[in-house]
Design a protein around this motif. Structure first.
Motif, PDB file in Angstrom:
ATOM      1  N   LEU A   1      -2.294  45.078  35.335  1.00 19.03           N
ATOM      2  CA  LEU A   1      -3.707  44.692  35.313  1.00 19.03           C
ATOM      3  C   LEU A   1      -3.949  43.516  34.373  1.00 19.03           C
ATOM      4  CD1 LEU A   1      -5.434  48.194  35.329  1.00 19.03           C
ATOM      5  CD2 LEU A   1      -5.576  46.467  37.135  1.00 19.03           C
ATOM      6  N   GLN A   2      -3.284  43.520  33.231  1.00 15.81           N
ATOM      7  CA  GLN A   2      -3.486  42.404  32.297  1.00 15.81           C
ATOM      8  C   GLN A   2      -2.980  41.096  32.892  1.00 15.81           C
ATOM      9  OE1 GLN A   2      -2.155  43.151  28.299  1.00 15.81           O
ATOM     10  NE2 GLN A   2      -3.180  41.343  27.491  1.00 15.81           N
ATOM     11  N   LEU A   3      -1.904  41.153  33.644  1.00 14.20           N
ATOM     12  CA  LEU A   3      -1.407  39.951  34.314  1.00 14.20           C
ATOM     13  C   LEU A   3      -2.414  39.444  35.344  1.00 14.20           C
ATOM     14  CD1 LEU A   3       2.344  40.923  34.797  1.00 14.20           C
ATOM     15  CD2 LEU A   3       1.489  39.017  33.418  1.00 14.20           C
ATOM     16  N   ILE A   4      -3.037  40.367  36.066  1.00 12.63           N
ATOM     17  CA  ILE A   4      -4.016  39.972  37.083  1.00 12.63           C
ATOM     18  C   ILE A   4      -5.289  39.442  36.433  1.00 12.63           C
ATOM     19  CG2 ILE A   4      -5.507  40.808  38.944  1.00 12.63           C
ATOM     20  CD1 ILE A   4      -3.353  42.858  39.629  1.00 12.63           C
ATOM     21  N   LEU A   5      -5.784  40.156  35.444  1.00 13.78           N
ATOM     22  CA  LEU A   5      -7.110  39.861  34.885  1.00 13.78           C
ATOM     23  C   LEU A   5      -7.084  38.741  33.852  1.00 13.78           C
ATOM     24  CD1 LEU A   5      -8.359  43.535  34.404  1.00 13.78           C
ATOM     25  CD2 LEU A   5      -9.041  41.942  36.206  1.00 13.78           C
TER      26      LEU A   5
ATOM     27  N   ASP B   1      -3.838  33.922  33.169  1.00 13.18           N
ATOM     28  CA  ASP B   1      -3.937  32.495  32.852  1.00 13.18           C
ATOM     29  C   ASP B   1      -4.281  32.243  31.394  1.00 13.18           C
ATOM     30  OD1 ASP B   1      -6.445  33.719  33.587  1.00 13.18           O
ATOM     31  OD2 ASP B   1      -7.359  31.746  33.504  1.00 13.18           O
ATOM     32  N   LEU B   2      -4.615  33.289  30.649  1.00  8.74           N
ATOM     33  CA  LEU B   2      -4.970  33.142  29.238  1.00  8.74           C
ATOM     34  C   LEU B   2      -3.841  33.577  28.305  1.00  8.74           C
ATOM     35  CD1 LEU B   2      -8.613  34.587  29.437  1.00  8.74           C
ATOM     36  CD2 LEU B   2      -7.907  32.187  29.570  1.00  8.74           C
ATOM     37  N   LEU B   3      -2.758  34.059  28.873  1.00  9.18           N
ATOM     38  CA  LEU B   3      -1.643  34.562  28.070  1.00  9.18           C
ATOM     39  C   LEU B   3      -0.668  33.440  27.746  1.00  9.18           C
ATOM     40  CD1 LEU B   3      -0.865  37.760  30.197  1.00  9.18           C
ATOM     41  CD2 LEU B   3      -2.236  37.670  28.109  1.00  9.18           C
ATOM     42  N   ASN B   4       0.019  33.579  26.613  1.00  9.17           N
ATOM     43  CA  ASN B   4       1.098  32.632  26.337  1.00  9.17           C
ATOM     44  C   ASN B   4       2.369  33.098  27.045  1.00  9.17           C
ATOM     45  OD1 ASN B   4       2.622  34.456  24.604  1.00  9.17           O
ATOM     46  ND2 ASN B   4       1.164  33.993  22.952  1.00  9.17           N
ATOM     47  N   LEU B   5       3.374  32.245  27.041  1.00  5.11           N
ATOM     48  CA  LEU B   5       4.592  32.520  27.811  1.00  5.11           C
ATOM     49  C   LEU B   5       5.275  33.804  27.352  1.00  5.11           C
ATOM     50  CD1 LEU B   5       6.676  31.678  29.920  1.00  5.11           C
ATOM     51  CD2 LEU B   5       7.790  30.254  28.169  1.00  5.11           C
ATOM     52  N   ASP B   6       5.366  34.019  26.044  1.00  2.35           N
ATOM     53  CA  ASP B   6       6.026  35.223  25.533  1.00  2.35           C
ATOM     54  C   ASP B   6       5.298  36.484  25.997  1.00  2.35           C
ATOM     55  OD1 ASP B   6       7.947  33.723  24.269  1.00  2.35           O
ATOM     56  OD2 ASP B   6       6.944  33.753  22.309  1.00  2.35           O
ATOM     57  N   GLU B   7       3.966  36.456  25.942  1.00  2.00           N
ATOM     58  CA  GLU B   7       3.198  37.615  26.400  1.00  2.00           C
ATOM     59  C   GLU B   7       3.444  37.879  27.881  1.00  2.00           C
ATOM     60  OE1 GLU B   7      -0.863  37.748  23.805  1.00  2.00           O
ATOM     61  OE2 GLU B   7      -0.567  35.959  25.027  1.00  2.00           O
ATOM     62  N   ARG B   8       3.433  36.825  28.684  1.00  2.00           N
ATOM     63  CA  ARG B   8       3.645  36.988  30.124  1.00  2.00           C
ATOM     64  C   ARG B   8       5.014  37.595  30.408  1.00  2.00           C
ATOM     65  NH1 ARG B   8       0.407  34.947  34.093  1.00  2.00           N
ATOM     66  NH2 ARG B   8       2.186  35.212  35.490  1.00  2.00           N
ATOM     67  N   LEU B   9       6.028  37.121  29.727  1.00  2.00           N
ATOM     68  CA  LEU B   9       7.371  37.619  29.977  1.00  2.00           C
ATOM     69  C   LEU B   9       7.484  39.112  29.662  1.00  2.00           C
ATOM     70  CD1 LEU B   9       9.529  34.655  28.619  1.00  2.00           C
ATOM     71  CD2 LEU B   9       9.191  35.317  31.011  1.00  2.00           C
ATOM     72  N   VAL B  10       6.877  39.540  28.555  1.00  2.00           N
ATOM     73  CA  VAL B  10       6.900  40.966  28.193  1.00  2.00           C
ATOM     74  C   VAL B  10       6.183  41.795  29.244  1.00  2.00           C
ATOM     75  CG1 VAL B  10       6.077  42.670  26.539  1.00  2.00           C
ATOM     76  CG2 VAL B  10       7.137  40.566  25.710  1.00  2.00           C
ATOM     77  N   LEU B  11       4.984  41.362  29.630  1.00  2.86           N
ATOM     78  CA  LEU B  11       4.197  42.116  30.605  1.00  2.86           C
ATOM     79  C   LEU B  11       4.864  42.128  31.971  1.00  2.86           C
ATOM     80  CD1 LEU B  11       0.617  40.900  29.610  1.00  2.86           C
ATOM     81  CD2 LEU B  11       1.610  43.145  29.173  1.00  2.86           C
ATOM     82  N   GLU B  12       5.448  41.007  32.364  1.00  2.91           N
ATOM     83  CA  GLU B  12       6.137  40.957  33.658  1.00  2.91           C
ATOM     84  C   GLU B  12       7.318  41.915  33.686  1.00  2.91           C
ATOM     85  OE1 GLU B  12       7.031  36.850  34.092  1.00  2.91           O
ATOM     86  OE2 GLU B  12       5.018  36.304  34.818  1.00  2.91           O
ATOM     87  N   GLY B  13       8.005  42.049  32.549  1.00  2.00           N
ATOM     88  CA  GLY B  13       9.110  42.986  32.482  1.00  2.00           C
ATOM     89  C   GLY B  13       8.658  44.420  32.665  1.00  2.00           C
ATOM     90  N   ILE B  14       7.537  44.782  32.047  1.00  3.68           N
ATOM     91  CA  ILE B  14       7.017  46.158  32.171  1.00  3.68           C
ATOM     92  C   ILE B  14       6.452  46.390  33.564  1.00  3.68           C
ATOM     93  CG2 ILE B  14       5.327  47.799  31.287  1.00  3.68           C
ATOM     94  CD1 ILE B  14       5.471  46.283  28.590  1.00  3.68           C
ATOM     95  N   ALA B  15       5.646  45.442  34.045  1.00  6.79           N
ATOM     96  CA  ALA B  15       5.036  45.596  35.374  1.00  6.79           C
ATOM     97  C   ALA B  15       6.071  45.555  36.478  1.00  6.79           C
ATOM     98  CB  ALA B  15       3.996  44.498  35.589  1.00  6.79           C
TER      99      ALA B  15
END
Length: 553
Positions: A479-483, A486-500
């Protein structure tokens, strides 16, 4: 130069009360400093929205402005104050302006050039953008001016056709004064500090940054006013989420170490101030919370007790035949630890009467899902009846994850005057529970049993949230990736993508459909307190009648 930064909590429309706060600061600091700096639109309060078009609103502000000007007569200090001014030219009727006032006279006016229309902002609806560079010479010093968004233009990702900070780079300023109404969200401290550093680097001068504080509807302004010298050292930092009037002799003030960013601590302070100000400014003295014995209602009750005082909080536990004894016992333990009154009001008989009445009227019993939601609606009705009888405000307990996918009941657990957890993902709610116990209360106030039990709505026999939803860690991340992707930094995206990435494709498809399908529920939800970088409501505007599916991440 001797500066006073006035970080105050204003109420929208209370022009006399807001002006009194300003005048009090002038009276106590006016012969001590060279300049007193107040925040953006501080007389009207930020943001007045369509009150700006109401007859007499601007006239009322101007009367209070006259009182403020008179208060400066005979004082050593000049003041900078944010006001609404009428636009004498073509365009929108108003200007978001800064006035420089000395000895009762306005000696300079600067009009905000960049009017944000993204996220929670819609200033172009009411204001015409200014056109002039903000700089003047005063007492032998070159002083530059910015109003909030003017400082946030990013040369790497430009949103506007001009950059007020770059304009000031050619003005040889000794100091730049930036007045702001900048609401808090997670990680805002870091981004704000970078903005100030950029002004210093670009203009090679001192920067005085003053922000308002306090809750206004869904927004909470944290203050955290700061001063940075031209050499890049911080010399002043006001506290977050409290009023503060600070005197700084720029030339003599030693550097200070800015406080570390403890996001959960700030999040708790934000929710406490947001709820307290919402109630105080709306006239509520007490709050009501439905206590299920679950994590969401437990954290909600804890925040309510911190904000309102436990004596002004009433919890109501409303067990049904599906409620576990542990849930009731956990509510008892929680409320005893908080010092909050707990009322037990079972719904079993009311539920059975409703089922019988429905069956007699329609010839068959309600569906299983309808019976589950009926229990939530009985509880919501009971809380609202108590609210009507006592004048206390119901605080809704839902979180952002459940609100996203519609795992909540319209006119049931969604009922209330304010929803304080509705911009926190489920994992953040658990993190807050642990933080409250360890750092705020420094003891087990929220029972460990509540934190460790499997989440359940307890609306059916043996029900668990995972019967209807993917695991919360995966769901939160997706949900955080969807919502907010575009406001996340690269490190945050990579962590969330790994979990999702652990979520099956069919679950991702289902989550996206649930997110879109439940927009109608969110339109009818109580207002929330914006915590993350994009919240539901004005921050995310989606039509109800759509036929479009979000691309799978």
């Amino acid at each position: 130069m001797k500066i006073v930064t006035a970080q105050l909590n204003y109420t929208i429309g209370d022009m006399a009360g807001n002006a009194n706060k300003i005048i009090d600061v002038i009276a106590t600091q006016g012969n001590r400093a060279d300049l007193i700096v107040f925040s953006e639109l501080c007389i009207t309060g930020y943001y007045p929205k369509d009150l700006l078009d109401r007859e007499g609103f601007i006239d009322a502000q101007m009367l209070e402005l006259d009182r403020i000007k008179k208060a400066t007569e005979g004082m050593n200090s000049a003041i900078v104050v944010g006001v609404v001014m009428r636009n004498p030219m073509a365009g929108k009727k108003h200007l978001n302006a800064l006035l420089f006032i000395e000895d009762g006279m306005v000696i300079y006016q600067y009009n905000k050039q960049l009017l944000p229309t993204y996220g929670v902002f819609d200033e172009a609806r009411h204001f015409e953008p200014g056109g002039q560079v903000g700089a003047m010479t005063w007492r032998g010093k070159r002083v530059g001016f910015l109003i909030c968004e003017d400082a946030w233009e990013d040369a790497g990702k430009p949103l506007y056709q001009k950059d007020p900070v770059a304009q000031l780079a050619d003005c040889n300023c000794d100091v730049i004064v930036s007045i702001n109404a900048s609401p808090y969200n997670i990680y805002k401290r870091q981004s704000r500090a970078e903005v100030i550093k950029n002004i210093v680097k670009t203009c090679d001068c001192d920067v005085v940054y003053v922000n308002q504080v306090g809750g206004i509807d869904d927004l909470v302004f944290d203050g955290n006013s700061r001063i940075m010298r031209s050499n890049g050292y911080w010399i002043s930092e006001a506290p977050e989420f409290e009023e503060s009037v600070d005197f700084v002799d720029i030339r003599r003030q030693a550097p200070v170490d800015c406080r570390p960013d403890v996001s959960m601590k700030l999040m708790v302070k934000q929710l406490v101030m947001g709820l307290r100000d919402y109630c105080v400014k709306s006239g509520f003295k007490q709050v009501l919370v439905g206590s299920s014995g679950g994590i969401d209602s437990a954290v909600t009750l804890a925040i309510c007790a911190l904000a309102m005082g436990p004596e002004n909080v009433v919890a109501v536990t409303m067990p049904s035949k599906y409620s576990s004894a542990g849930s009731v016992d956990d509510s008892v333990s929680l409320c005893a630890a908080l010092g909050v009154e707990l009322v037990e009001s079972p719904i079993k008989e009311t539920f059975e009467v409703e089922i019988q009445s429905y069956t007699e009227a329609f010839g068959e019993a309600p569906s299983g899902l309808a019976q589950e939601n009926l229990q939530a609606r009985i509880r919501g009705q009971r809380l609202m009846t108590l609210s009507n009888s006592t004048g206390a405000m119901v605080v809704s307990t839902g979180n952002k994850t459940e609100l996203s996918v519609g795992y909540c009941t319209l006119y049931g657990d969604m009922a209330g005057g304010l929803s304080i957890l509705a911009d926190l993902y489920k994992g953040q709610v658990y993190d807050m529970a642990n933080y409250l116990n360890e750092w705020e209360f420094r003891r087990e106030v929220i029972p460990f049993a509540i934190i460790t039990k499997e989440p359940s709505a307890e609306l059916a026999e043996g029900q668990a949230d995972t019967d209807s939803l993917p695991p919360y860690d995966q769901l939160d991340a997706y949900l955080q990736l969807i919502l907010e992707g575009d406001l996340l930094n690269l490190d945050e995206r990579l962590v969330l993508e790994g979990i999702a990435g652990e979520m099956p494709i069919e679950d991702k498809d289902r989550v996206r459909k649930m997110l879109d399908r439940n927009e109608y529920k969110r339109r009818q939800a109580p207002p929330l307190i914006r915590v993350n970088r994009r919240s539901f409501g004005a921050d995310r505007q989606i039509p109800l009648t759509i036929n479009y599916s979000t691309k799978r991440l």
